[in-house]
Design a protein around this motif. Structure first.
Motif, PDB file in Angstrom:
ATOM      1  N   ASP A 152       5.902 -11.209  -3.289  1.00  0.00           N
ATOM      2  CA  ASP A 152       7.175 -10.954  -3.962  1.00  0.00           C
ATOM      3  C   ASP A 152       7.186  -9.549  -4.532  1.00  0.00           C
ATOM      4  OD1 ASP A 152       8.344 -13.473  -3.544  1.00  0.00           O
ATOM      5  OD2 ASP A 152       7.409 -14.304  -5.338  1.00  0.00           O
ATOM      6  N   ILE A 203       8.134  -7.414  -7.291  1.00  0.00           N
ATOM      7  CA  ILE A 203       8.453  -7.648  -8.700  1.00  0.00           C
ATOM      8  C   ILE A 203       9.237  -6.478  -9.274  1.00  0.00           C
ATOM      9  CG2 ILE A 203       7.479  -8.100 -10.990  1.00  0.00           C
ATOM     10  CD1 ILE A 203       7.052 -10.359  -8.854  1.00  0.00           C
ATOM     11  N   LEU A 245      16.325  -7.047  -8.212  1.00  0.00           N
ATOM     12  CA  LEU A 245      15.215  -6.340  -8.874  1.00  0.00           C
ATOM     13  C   LEU A 245      15.557  -6.139 -10.339  1.00  0.00           C
ATOM     14  CD1 LEU A 245      14.366  -3.593  -6.258  1.00  0.00           C
ATOM     15  CD2 LEU A 245      12.935  -5.529  -6.907  1.00  0.00           C
ATOM     16  N   HIS A 265      12.271  -8.806  -9.920  1.00  0.00           N
ATOM     17  CA  HIS A 265      12.282 -10.191  -9.441  1.00  0.00           C
ATOM     18  C   HIS A 265      12.832 -11.072 -10.555  1.00  0.00           C
ATOM     19  CE1 HIS A 265      10.859 -14.137  -8.261  1.00  0.00           C
ATOM     20  NE2 HIS A 265      10.654 -13.656  -7.046  1.00  0.00           N
TER      21      HIS A 265
END
Length: 166
Positions: free
Chosen positions: A101, A103, A117, A119
């Motif tokens: 993922d 982040i 964005l 995450h």
């Protein structure tokens, strides 16, 4: 010019690897081979599977690095690495060989149909914030401005997460 990025890694299915730690280490090597530079890696953190703790436990970690390229190029790279490691997207939250993922991408705040964005759920996951605090204790969530240290204390998911030896 490179952009600082933070990527989380996780697995609860070793696939063809001897163990999950070896799988995650190989994934970090693939990230470096794909162009992620200046990589700093956290320890691996073990936690029960979420939302179903009856599934095998997870190992998770975080890498911080520098990426030369766009968010779209990085997302394509992450998806390609997941596929090479046998990632199958069957049911949501099903056991998986590799989950990568994105982040954070240079502190960018983005909410599009393809990507959000930072995450959107990372700040509430101890198995992400704990490892992130190891590699970048000065990181701040670009949305709330809260420090990673504060987020470690308030994360609600994966409260059982603990670091394991390298």
């Amino acid at each position: 010019m490179s952009t600082p990025v933070i990527i989380s890694l996780g697995s609860n299915d070793k696939g063809a690897w001897p163990d999950i730690s070896a799988l995650l280490g190989a994934a970090v090597n693939d990230l470096e081979s794909a162009g992620l530079g200046d990589v700093r890696r956290s320890r691996w953190w073990r936690s029960a599977a979420w939302p179903d703790p009856a599934d095998p436990p997870f190992l998770n970690g975080v890498v911080q690095g520098a990426w030369v390229g766009t968010t779209a190029e990085l997302m394509t790279t992450l998806s390609g690495i997941e596929a090479r490691f046998g990632r199958e997207r069957s049911a949501k939250n099903a056991p998986r060989t590799l989950d990568l993922d994105l982040i954070d991408f240079g502190g960018q705040v983005l909410d599009s149909p393809d990507l959000t964005l930072p995450h959107p759920r990372a700040v509430d996951r101890l198995f992400v914030m704990g490892p992130l605090a190891e590699v970048d204790p000065d990181w701040r969530d670009p949305v709330s401005g809260r420090t990673v240290i504060e987020l470690v204390e308030t994360a609600r998911v994966g409260r059982d997460a603990v670091p394991v030896d390298r």
